[in-house]
Design an enzyme around this catalytic site. Structure first.
Site, PDB file in Angstrom:
ATOM      1  N   THR A  44       0.874  -1.170   0.000  1.00 46.22           N
ATOM      2  CA  THR A  44       0.000   0.000   0.000  1.00 46.22           C
ATOM      3  C   THR A  44       0.915   1.224   0.000  1.00 46.22           C
ATOM      4  O   THR A  44       2.147   1.090  -0.046  1.00 46.22           O
ATOM      5  CB  THR A  44      -0.856   0.042   1.274  1.00 46.22           C
ATOM      6  N   ALA A  93      -1.409  -4.251   8.314  1.00 46.99           N
ATOM      7  CA  ALA A  93      -2.597  -3.535   8.799  1.00 46.99           C
ATOM      8  C   ALA A  93      -2.667  -2.188   8.110  1.00 46.99           C
ATOM      9  O   ALA A  93      -1.664  -1.672   7.626  1.00 46.99           O
ATOM     10  CB  ALA A  93      -2.519  -3.327  10.312  1.00 46.99           C
ATOM     11  N   THR A 135      -1.918  -3.309  19.271  1.00 46.19           N
ATOM     12  CA  THR A 135      -1.579  -1.960  19.736  1.00 46.19           C
ATOM     13  C   THR A 135      -2.236  -1.649  21.084  1.00 46.19           C
ATOM     14  O   THR A 135      -3.320  -2.177  21.391  1.00 46.19           O
ATOM     15  CB  THR A 135      -2.059  -0.923  18.679  1.00 46.19           C
ATOM     16  N   ASP A 136      -1.612  -0.760  21.837  1.00 50.58           N
ATOM     17  CA  ASP A 136      -2.211  -0.331  23.116  1.00 50.58           C
ATOM     18  C   ASP A 136      -3.466   0.513  22.886  1.00 50.58           C
ATOM     19  O   ASP A 136      -4.221   0.774  23.817  1.00 50.58           O
ATOM     20  CB  ASP A 136      -1.187   0.446  23.973  1.00 50.58           C
ATOM     21  N   GLU A 137      -3.697   0.928  21.617  1.00 53.39           N
ATOM     22  CA  GLU A 137      -4.880   1.757  21.338  1.00 53.39           C
ATOM     23  C   GLU A 137      -6.181   0.990  21.539  1.00 53.39           C
ATOM     24  O   GLU A 137      -7.239   1.591  21.671  1.00 53.39           O
ATOM     25  CB  GLU A 137      -4.806   2.342  19.925  1.00 53.39           C
ATOM     26  N   TYR A 160      -9.707   2.621  13.484  1.00 54.21           N
ATOM     27  CA  TYR A 160      -8.437   1.867  13.506  1.00 54.21           C
ATOM     28  C   TYR A 160      -8.377   0.985  14.746  1.00 54.21           C
ATOM     29  O   TYR A 160      -8.199  -0.236  14.649  1.00 54.21           O
ATOM     30  CB  TYR A 160      -7.240   2.832  13.467  1.00 54.21           C
ATOM     31  N   SER A 161      -8.540   1.590  15.920  1.00 54.59           N
ATOM     32  CA  SER A 161      -8.349   0.793  17.147  1.00 54.59           C
ATOM     33  C   SER A 161      -9.465  -0.240  17.317  1.00 54.59           C
ATOM     34  O   SER A 161      -9.226  -1.348  17.818  1.00 54.59           O
ATOM     35  CB  SER A 161      -8.219   1.686  18.383  1.00 54.59           C
ATOM     36  N   LYS A 164      -8.453  -3.113  15.109  1.00 50.63           N
ATOM     37  CA  LYS A 164      -7.367  -3.897  15.726  1.00 50.63           C
ATOM     38  C   LYS A 164      -7.925  -4.750  16.868  1.00 50.63           C
ATOM     39  O   LYS A 164      -7.519  -5.903  17.042  1.00 50.63           O
ATOM     40  CB  LYS A 164      -6.256  -2.973  16.248  1.00 50.63           C
ATOM     41  N   ASN A 190       5.523   3.433  18.269  1.00 45.65           N
ATOM     42  CA  ASN A 190       6.920   3.180  17.916  1.00 45.65           C
ATOM     43  C   ASN A 190       7.525   4.393  17.233  1.00 45.65           C
ATOM     44  O   ASN A 190       6.831   5.077  16.469  1.00 45.65           O
ATOM     45  CB  ASN A 190       7.005   2.028  16.908  1.00 45.65           C
ATOM     46  N   ASN A 259       2.618  15.230  23.908  1.00 38.47           N
ATOM     47  CA  ASN A 259       2.985  15.544  22.522  1.00 38.47           C
ATOM     48  C   ASN A 259       3.753  16.859  22.417  1.00 38.47           C
ATOM     49  O   ASN A 259       4.686  16.979  21.635  1.00 38.47           O
ATOM     50  CB  ASN A 259       1.733  15.598  21.643  1.00 38.47           C
TER      51      ASN A 259
HETATM   52  P1  NAD Z   1       2.815   0.628   8.383  1.00 41.28           P
HETATM   53  O1  NAD Z   1       1.579   1.340   7.979  1.00 41.28           O
HETATM   54  O2  NAD Z   1       4.122   1.337   8.321  1.00 41.28           O
HETATM   55  O3  NAD Z   1       2.972  -0.708   7.501  1.00 41.28           O
HETATM   56  C1  NAD Z   1       1.906  -1.577   7.245  1.00 41.28           C
HETATM   57  C2  NAD Z   1       2.376  -2.579   6.201  1.00 41.28           C
HETATM   58  O4  NAD Z   1       1.307  -3.499   5.952  1.00 41.28           O
HETATM   59  C3  NAD Z   1       2.722  -1.933   4.845  1.00 41.28           C
HETATM   60  O5  NAD Z   1       3.889  -2.519   4.327  1.00 41.28           O
HETATM   61  C4  NAD Z   1       1.512  -2.249   3.983  1.00 41.28           C
HETATM   62  O6  NAD Z   1       1.820  -2.325   2.601  1.00 41.28           O
HETATM   63  C5  NAD Z   1       1.108  -3.600   4.550  1.00 41.28           C
HETATM   64  N1  NAD Z   1      -0.320  -3.903   4.307  1.00 41.28           N
HETATM   65  C6  NAD Z   1      -1.392  -3.109   4.526  1.00 41.28           C
HETATM   66  N2  NAD Z   1      -2.529  -3.740   4.176  1.00 41.28           N
HETATM   67  C7  NAD Z   1      -2.161  -4.974   3.735  1.00 41.28           C
HETATM   68  C8  NAD Z   1      -2.884  -6.101   3.251  1.00 41.28           C
HETATM   69  N3  NAD Z   1      -4.219  -6.072   3.148  1.00 41.28           N
HETATM   70  N4  NAD Z   1      -2.194  -7.206   2.906  1.00 41.28           N
HETATM   71  C9  NAD Z   1      -0.835  -7.243   2.999  1.00 41.28           C
HETATM   72  N5  NAD Z   1      -0.102  -6.200   3.441  1.00 41.28           N
HETATM   73  C10 NAD Z   1      -0.758  -5.081   3.814  1.00 41.28           C
HETATM   74  O7  NAD Z   1       2.516   0.075   9.840  1.00 41.28           O
HETATM   75  P2  NAD Z   1       3.459  -0.079  11.110  1.00 41.28           P
HETATM   76  O8  NAD Z   1       3.497   1.192  11.840  1.00 41.28           O
HETATM   77  O9  NAD Z   1       4.718  -0.749  10.722  1.00 41.28           O
HETATM   78  O10 NAD Z   1       2.567  -1.093  11.973  1.00 41.28           O
HETATM   79  C11 NAD Z   1       2.731  -2.495  11.838  1.00 41.28           C
HETATM   80  C12 NAD Z   1       1.817  -3.200  12.813  1.00 41.28           C
HETATM   81  O11 NAD Z   1       2.105  -2.776  14.140  1.00 41.28           O
HETATM   82  C13 NAD Z   1       0.336  -2.903  12.589  1.00 41.28           C
HETATM   83  O12 NAD Z   1      -0.384  -4.083  12.823  1.00 41.28           O
HETATM   84  C14 NAD Z   1       0.016  -1.859  13.636  1.00 41.28           C
HETATM   85  O13 NAD Z   1      -1.355  -1.921  14.013  1.00 41.28           O
HETATM   86  C15 NAD Z   1       0.931  -2.286  14.766  1.00 41.28           C
HETATM   87  N6  NAD Z   1       1.358  -1.221  15.678  1.00 41.28           N
HETATM   88  C16 NAD Z   1       1.930  -0.081  15.197  1.00 41.28           C
HETATM   89  C17 NAD Z   1       2.392   0.874  16.096  1.00 41.28           C
HETATM   90  C18 NAD Z   1       3.097   2.129  15.630  1.00 41.28           C
HETATM   91  O14 NAD Z   1       3.433   2.975  16.452  1.00 41.28           O
HETATM   92  N7  NAD Z   1       3.395   2.287  14.362  1.00 41.28           N
HETATM   93  C19 NAD Z   1       2.239   0.681  17.475  1.00 41.28           C
HETATM   94  C20 NAD Z   1       1.642  -0.507  17.918  1.00 41.28           C
HETATM   95  C21 NAD Z   1       1.218  -1.456  17.007  1.00 41.28           C
HETATM   96  P1  TYD Z   2       0.059   9.278  15.527  1.00 41.78           P
HETATM   97  O1  TYD Z   2       1.513   9.251  15.147  1.00 41.78           O
HETATM   98  O2  TYD Z   2      -0.968   9.473  14.463  1.00 41.78           O
HETATM   99  O3  TYD Z   2      -0.205   7.935  16.357  1.00 41.78           O
HETATM  100  P2  TYD Z   2      -1.506   7.492  17.216  1.00 41.78           P
HETATM  101  O4  TYD Z   2      -2.616   8.413  16.966  1.00 41.78           O
HETATM  102  O5  TYD Z   2      -1.745   6.143  16.635  1.00 41.78           O
HETATM  103  O6  TYD Z   2      -1.056   7.482  18.643  1.00 41.78           O
HETATM  104  O7  TYD Z   2      -0.174  10.414  16.610  1.00 41.78           O
HETATM  105  C1  TYD Z   2       0.518  10.422  17.835  1.00 41.78           C
HETATM  106  C2  TYD Z   2       0.013  11.605  18.639  1.00 41.78           C
HETATM  107  O8  TYD Z   2       0.341  12.814  17.961  1.00 41.78           O
HETATM  108  C3  TYD Z   2      -1.494  11.598  18.803  1.00 41.78           C
HETATM  109  O9  TYD Z   2      -1.810  12.076  20.133  1.00 41.78           O
HETATM  110  C4  TYD Z   2      -1.968  12.581  17.758  1.00 41.78           C
HETATM  111  C5  TYD Z   2      -0.838  13.580  17.675  1.00 41.78           C
HETATM  112  N1  TYD Z   2      -0.634  14.196  16.333  1.00 41.78           N
HETATM  113  C6  TYD Z   2      -0.500  15.590  16.225  1.00 41.78           C
HETATM  114  O10 TYD Z   2      -0.538  16.324  17.232  1.00 41.78           O
HETATM  115  N2  TYD Z   2      -0.307  16.112  14.977  1.00 41.78           N
HETATM  116  C7  TYD Z   2      -0.252  15.353  13.856  1.00 41.78           C
HETATM  117  O11 TYD Z   2      -0.084  15.895  12.741  1.00 41.78           O
HETATM  118  C8  TYD Z   2      -0.390  13.932  13.987  1.00 41.78           C
HETATM  119  C9  TYD Z   2      -0.336  13.029  12.787  1.00 41.78           C
HETATM  120  C10 TYD Z   2      -0.581  13.399  15.245  1.00 41.78           C
END
Ligand code: NAD
Ligand code: TYD
Length: 353
Positions: A44, A93, A135-137, A160-161, A164, A190, A259
């Protein structure tokens, strides 16, 4: 060491071309010389071949990429058969809260239905382990001083949450009803290399480098537990090795940061003025605070290695050193999204800096 394909484990990492998935694949190929990894990814907007570029060269004997959708049963089952998969680790995801507010259906398709298809494959091919990245969300907004524990109620606030949480419940149902050996980790936010710059930390860093405004939602006092991505990867690995099937484990730093303080830390590291912080209208349904109790994963022998200060410092340095990676992304589709999402949201708010 002589190469013996039968002694190798075959691991399918879905979503391995995204942020955390690609960091995990790099980490796991180094950590487990006996693993062959096949990444199944739909590529994606968030999936990026550049995230895996160095891996494809360094580990070409035991690393493959398949382009495909986890919600497509045929592709998933064919990949399982072809690669004789022993372990599934699902990172795939749709992940951005703001996008889930405008296109919730896509989140349900991947995060709930896609998880179901993978669980069906896990059941059919009798895998050793199915690991779900969550996710913790899913715990929703957490009033102080509570820290979410793994058996707390799920109350996702955004599509989203909620999606999940649906995925998590399906995993637990497949464990209970069909004995699929499932584990789940619920990670906090992360930060680190290769994060798509729609997420707040890489967005703020790359905007600050270019002297552009940092769009801060609401009063900026929302709290997040920002953990370094490789700490999270190590935690996932520990749970896959030592976690108990049917169990859920929180993974995070255990420390929350507002933030506004995260934004200031980035500006301090880059030597930029706080006047770049631009308050904008808040996100609908915005959770004020996430905080997790990490004692369960600590009991498996894992602990976070980075403080917030270390994690943000390493992260800022990576984006400063890797403009080749993010300048390409911050054009085209991204800029359209950026304009659509942020235009006209500026508010005149005196922030407590
Ligand atoms: P990201 O958006 O960077 O990457 C998601 C990946 O999944 C992409 O490579 C995308 O191409 C692939 N993808 C999406 N839909 C797909 C489908 N239908 N089939 C196959 N591949 C598909 O996400 P991320 O931040 O690396 O998150 C990875 C996982 O960790 C997710 O499950 C997310 O919910 C979870 N997570 C993320 C965070 C965070 O802070 N980023 C925190 C906690 C949990
Ligand atoms: P984000 O990185 O979207 O992660 P999540 O909502 O999944 O925790 O956002 C992290 C925090 O930052 C969240 O409290 C929303 C805030 N935020 C901003 O203040 N400005 C922005 O442009 C974005 C994308 C997020």
């Amino acid at each position: 060491m002589r190469y013996n394909p039968r002694a190798m484990k075959s691991v399918m990492v879905t979503g391995g071309a995204g942020f955390i998935g690609s960091n995990y694949v790099r980490f796991a190929l180094e950590r487990h010389p006996d693993w062959r990894i096949v990444v199944l990814d739909k590529f994606t907007y968030a999936g990026n071949p550049d995230n895996l570029k160095d891996i494809a060269e360094r580990f070409k004997d035991r690393f493959t990429v398949v382009r495909g959708d986890i919600a497509d049963r045929e592709v998933v089952f064919e990949t399982m058969r072809m690669h004789r998969v022993d372990i599934i680790i699902n990172f795939a995801a749709d992940t951005h809260v703001d996008r889930s507010l405008t296109e919730p259906g896509q989140f349900i398709l991947t995060d709930v239905y896609g998880t179901y298809v993978l669980l069906e494959a896990a059941r059919e091919f009798k895998v050793e382990r199915y690991h779900q990245i969550s996710t913790d969300e899913v715990y929703g907004d957490i009033p102080e001083p509570h820290r979410s524990r793994e058996d707390d109620r799920l109350r996702g606030s955004s599509p989203y949450s909620a999606s999940k949480a649906g995925g998590d419940l399906m995993c637990l149902a497949y464990h209970r009803s069909f004995g699929v050996p499932v584990t789940i980790t619920r990670g906090t936010n992360n930060i680190g290399p290769y994060q798509y710059p729609e997420k707040v930390v890489p967005l703020f860093i790359t905007n600050a480098i270019d002297n552009l405004p940092l769009p801060l939602y609401g009063d900026g006092k929302q709290m997040r537990d920002y953990q370094y991505v490789l700490d999270h990867c190590e935690g996932i690995d520990v749970v896959i090795e030592r976690g108990v099937p049917g169990e859920v484990y929180n993974i995070g730093s255990g420390v929350e940061t507002r933030n506004i303080d995260m934004a200031r830390a980035i500006l301090d590291l880059l030597g930029k003025p706080y006047t770049l912080i631009q308050p904008i209208t808040d996100r609908p349904g915005h959770d004020r605070r996430y905080a997790v109790d990490i004692s369960k994963v600590r009991a498996l022998g894992w602990q976070p290695r980075h403080t917030f200060a270390q994690a943000i410092e390493k992260t800022v340095r990576w984006y400063v050193d890797n403009e080749w990676w993010w300048r390409k992304i911050k054009s085209g589709e991204f800029m359209e999204y950026y304009k659509r999402h942020y235009s006209g949201r500026e508010v005149n708010l005196q922030l407590e800096l």
